[in-house]
Scaffold this motif. Structure first.
Motif, PDB file in Angstrom:
ATOM      1  N   THR A  57       0.973  -1.189  -0.523  1.00  0.00           N
ATOM      2  CA  THR A  57       0.047   0.482   0.178  1.00  0.00           C
ATOM      3  C   THR A  57       0.827   1.545   0.423  1.00  0.00           C
ATOM      4  O   THR A  57       0.379   1.813   0.523  1.00  0.00           O
ATOM      5  CB  THR A  57      -1.019   0.191   1.248  1.00  0.00           C
ATOM      6  OG1 THR A  57       0.019   0.051   2.374  1.00  0.00           O
ATOM      7  CG2 THR A  57      -1.781  -1.019   0.745  1.00  0.00           C
ATOM      8  N   PHE A  58       2.411   1.280  -0.569  1.00  0.00           N
ATOM      9  CA  PHE A  58       2.945   2.733  -0.420  1.00  0.00           C
ATOM     10  C   PHE A  58       2.744   3.119   0.808  1.00  0.00           C
ATOM     11  O   PHE A  58       2.683   4.168   0.664  1.00  0.00           O
ATOM     12  CB  PHE A  58       2.729   3.067  -1.233  1.00  0.00           C
ATOM     13  CG  PHE A  58       2.098   1.796  -3.016  1.00  0.00           C
ATOM     14  CD1 PHE A  58       3.794   1.473  -3.569  1.00  0.00           C
ATOM     15  CD2 PHE A  58       1.407   1.614  -2.916  1.00  0.00           C
ATOM     16  CE1 PHE A  58       4.214   1.226  -4.818  1.00  0.00           C
ATOM     17  CE2 PHE A  58       1.207   1.272  -4.407  1.00  0.00           C
ATOM     18  CZ  PHE A  58       2.905   1.106  -5.330  1.00  0.00           C
ATOM     19  N   GLN A  59       3.121   2.083   2.429  1.00  0.00           N
ATOM     20  CA  GLN A  59       3.395   3.314   3.428  1.00  0.00           C
ATOM     21  C   GLN A  59       4.785   2.627   4.041  1.00  0.00           C
ATOM     22  O   GLN A  59       4.811   1.797   4.332  1.00  0.00           O
ATOM     23  CB  GLN A  59       1.958   2.702   4.024  1.00  0.00           C
ATOM     24  CG  GLN A  59       0.938   3.741   3.507  1.00  0.00           C
ATOM     25  CD  GLN A  59      -0.469   3.273   4.600  1.00  0.00           C
ATOM     26  OE1 GLN A  59      -0.461   4.218   5.656  1.00  0.00           O
ATOM     27  NE2 GLN A  59      -1.211   2.516   3.542  1.00  0.00           N
ATOM     28  N   THR A  60       5.037   3.208   5.000  1.00  0.00           N
ATOM     29  CA  THR A  60       5.978   3.175   5.860  1.00  0.00           C
ATOM     30  C   THR A  60       5.248   1.673   6.972  1.00  0.00           C
ATOM     31  O   THR A  60       4.094   1.696   7.413  1.00  0.00           O
ATOM     32  CB  THR A  60       6.203   3.933   7.030  1.00  0.00           C
ATOM     33  OG1 THR A  60       5.502   4.579   7.517  1.00  0.00           O
ATOM     34  CG2 THR A  60       7.372   5.123   6.036  1.00  0.00           C
ATOM     35  N   ASP A  61       6.009   0.826   7.566  1.00  0.00           N
ATOM     36  CA  ASP A  61       4.943   0.600   8.980  1.00  0.00           C
ATOM     37  C   ASP A  61       4.355   0.997   9.858  1.00  0.00           C
ATOM     38  O   ASP A  61       3.534  -0.097   9.989  1.00  0.00           O
ATOM     39  CB  ASP A  61       7.216  -0.872   9.669  1.00  0.00           C
ATOM     40  CG  ASP A  61       7.022  -1.367   8.413  1.00  0.00           C
ATOM     41  OD1 ASP A  61       6.809  -2.149   6.680  1.00  0.00           O
ATOM     42  OD2 ASP A  61       7.907  -2.654   8.659  1.00  0.00           O
ATOM     43  N   GLN A  62       4.699   1.981  10.239  1.00  0.00           N
ATOM     44  CA  GLN A  62       4.729   2.510  10.988  1.00  0.00           C
ATOM     45  C   GLN A  62       3.257   3.481  11.640  1.00  0.00           C
ATOM     46  O   GLN A  62       2.197   2.657  11.421  1.00  0.00           O
ATOM     47  CB  GLN A  62       4.919   3.687  11.927  1.00  0.00           C
ATOM     48  CG  GLN A  62       4.466   4.682  12.896  1.00  0.00           C
ATOM     49  CD  GLN A  62       5.869   5.622  13.269  1.00  0.00           C
ATOM     50  OE1 GLN A  62       6.513   5.648  13.029  1.00  0.00           O
ATOM     51  NE2 GLN A  62       5.556   6.218  14.687  1.00  0.00           N
ATOM     52  N   SER A  63       3.222   4.034  10.108  1.00  0.00           N
ATOM     53  CA  SER A  63       1.849   4.128   9.427  1.00  0.00           C
ATOM     54  C   SER A  63       1.188   3.384   8.833  1.00  0.00           C
ATOM     55  O   SER A  63      -0.572   3.471   9.337  1.00  0.00           O
ATOM     56  CB  SER A  63       2.494   5.210   8.475  1.00  0.00           C
ATOM     57  OG  SER A  63       2.711   5.324   7.003  1.00  0.00           O
ATOM     58  N   PHE A  64       1.501   2.225   8.700  1.00  0.00           N
ATOM     59  CA  PHE A  64       0.146   1.416   7.902  1.00  0.00           C
ATOM     60  C   PHE A  64      -0.367   0.913   9.726  1.00  0.00           C
ATOM     61  O   PHE A  64      -1.141  -0.069   9.720  1.00  0.00           O
ATOM     62  CB  PHE A  64       1.252   0.172   7.238  1.00  0.00           C
ATOM     63  CG  PHE A  64      -0.090  -1.421   6.744  1.00  0.00           C
ATOM     64  CD1 PHE A  64      -1.290  -0.609   5.623  1.00  0.00           C
ATOM     65  CD2 PHE A  64      -0.356  -2.415   7.811  1.00  0.00           C
ATOM     66  CE1 PHE A  64      -2.281  -1.611   5.928  1.00  0.00           C
ATOM     67  CE2 PHE A  64      -1.430  -2.657   7.305  1.00  0.00           C
ATOM     68  CZ  PHE A  64      -2.558  -2.523   6.603  1.00  0.00           C
ATOM     69  N   GLY A  65       0.918   0.458  10.589  1.00  0.00           N
ATOM     70  CA  GLY A  65       0.527  -0.168  12.205  1.00  0.00           C
ATOM     71  C   GLY A  65      -0.637   0.862  11.898  1.00  0.00           C
ATOM     72  O   GLY A  65      -2.031  -0.180  12.588  1.00  0.00           O
ATOM     73  N   SER A  66      -0.728   2.062  12.426  1.00  0.00           N
ATOM     74  CA  SER A  66      -1.652   2.857  12.828  1.00  0.00           C
ATOM     75  C   SER A  66      -2.949   2.386  12.169  1.00  0.00           C
ATOM     76  O   SER A  66      -4.458   2.683  12.183  1.00  0.00           O
ATOM     77  CB  SER A  66      -1.413   4.287  13.158  1.00  0.00           C
ATOM     78  OG  SER A  66      -0.346   4.327  13.720  1.00  0.00           O
ATOM     79  N   LEU A  67      -2.789   2.647  10.741  1.00  0.00           N
ATOM     80  CA  LEU A  67      -4.331   2.129   9.963  1.00  0.00           C
ATOM     81  C   LEU A  67      -4.952   1.402  10.094  1.00  0.00           C
ATOM     82  O   LEU A  67      -6.028   1.210  10.296  1.00  0.00           O
ATOM     83  CB  LEU A  67      -3.447   2.761   8.161  1.00  0.00           C
ATOM     84  CG  LEU A  67      -4.697   2.065   7.907  1.00  0.00           C
ATOM     85  CD1 LEU A  67      -6.211   2.934   7.314  1.00  0.00           C
ATOM     86  CD2 LEU A  67      -4.385   1.992   6.108  1.00  0.00           C
ATOM     87  N   ALA A  68      -4.118  -0.526  10.718  1.00  0.00           N
ATOM     88  CA  ALA A  68      -4.287  -1.271  10.903  1.00  0.00           C
ATOM     89  C   ALA A  68      -5.266  -1.873  12.149  1.00  0.00           C
ATOM     90  O   ALA A  68      -6.414  -2.210  11.962  1.00  0.00           O
ATOM     91  CB  ALA A  68      -3.392  -2.199  10.337  1.00  0.00           C
ATOM     92  N   VAL A  69      -4.557  -0.798  12.867  1.00  0.00           N
ATOM     93  CA  VAL A  69      -5.244  -0.676  14.142  1.00  0.00           C
ATOM     94  C   VAL A  69      -6.980  -0.304  13.862  1.00  0.00           C
ATOM     95  O   VAL A  69      -7.918  -0.481  14.410  1.00  0.00           O
ATOM     96  CB  VAL A  69      -4.526  -0.115  15.420  1.00  0.00           C
ATOM     97  CG1 VAL A  69      -5.629   0.403  16.742  1.00  0.00           C
ATOM     98  CG2 VAL A  69      -3.144  -0.287  16.032  1.00  0.00           C
TER      99      VAL A  69
END
Length: 139
Positions: A57-69
């Motif tokens: 999804t062209f994101q960093t692990d950190q930003s995707f982690g927030s999105l996933a939560v």
């Protein structure tokens, strides 16, 4: 003769048009493009890791982690323990439903965008883009 930068800009403009239209179409579903893209990739990659989904999804692990939560809190995805410290992700029934509705909108938007092309031109464009992507060692 067109300059490569002109062609690159045309590709970016088309992608931006798709993004704007998809944002508008997904809004009634309560989804952003990034959320729908996550649902789409999870449908294709069940039990994907956070890192894999971030890359897709062209994101960093950190930003995707927030999105996933946030998506898990909305009941769109499940976060389940994987091997070691890994967390795997799966679509919920609601996430699958919204992915399908979003896919129908995305398909219509992209089809309308390429309506002016013949099937042969569309094949040619696809082949040319594949060739350009294959020529980029950072892809």
């Amino acid at each position: 003769m067109r300059e490569p930068s002109e062609v690159g800009l045309a590709v970016k403009r088309l992608q931006h048009r798709h993004h704007r239209a998809l944002s508008k179409a997904l809004s009634p579903l309560g989804l952003s493009v990034v959320q729908w893209d996550t649902l789409r990739h999870l449908d294709r990659n069940p039990d994907a890791s956070l890192h894999d989904l971030a890359v897709l999804t062209f994101q960093t692990d950190q930003s995707f982690g927030s999105l996933a939560v946030r998506m898990a809190e909305r009941g769109l995805i499940e976060r389940v323990p994987g091997p070691g410290r890994a967390v795997r992700h799966r679509l919920t029934d609601e996430g699958a439903r919204l992915r399908a509705e979003g896919q129908a909108a995305a398909d219509a938007i992209v089809a309308a965008s390429f309506d002016a092309l013949t099937p042969e031109q569309l094949d040619d464009l696809g082949a040319l883009l594949d060739a350009a992507l294959g020529a980029d060692p950072t892809a």
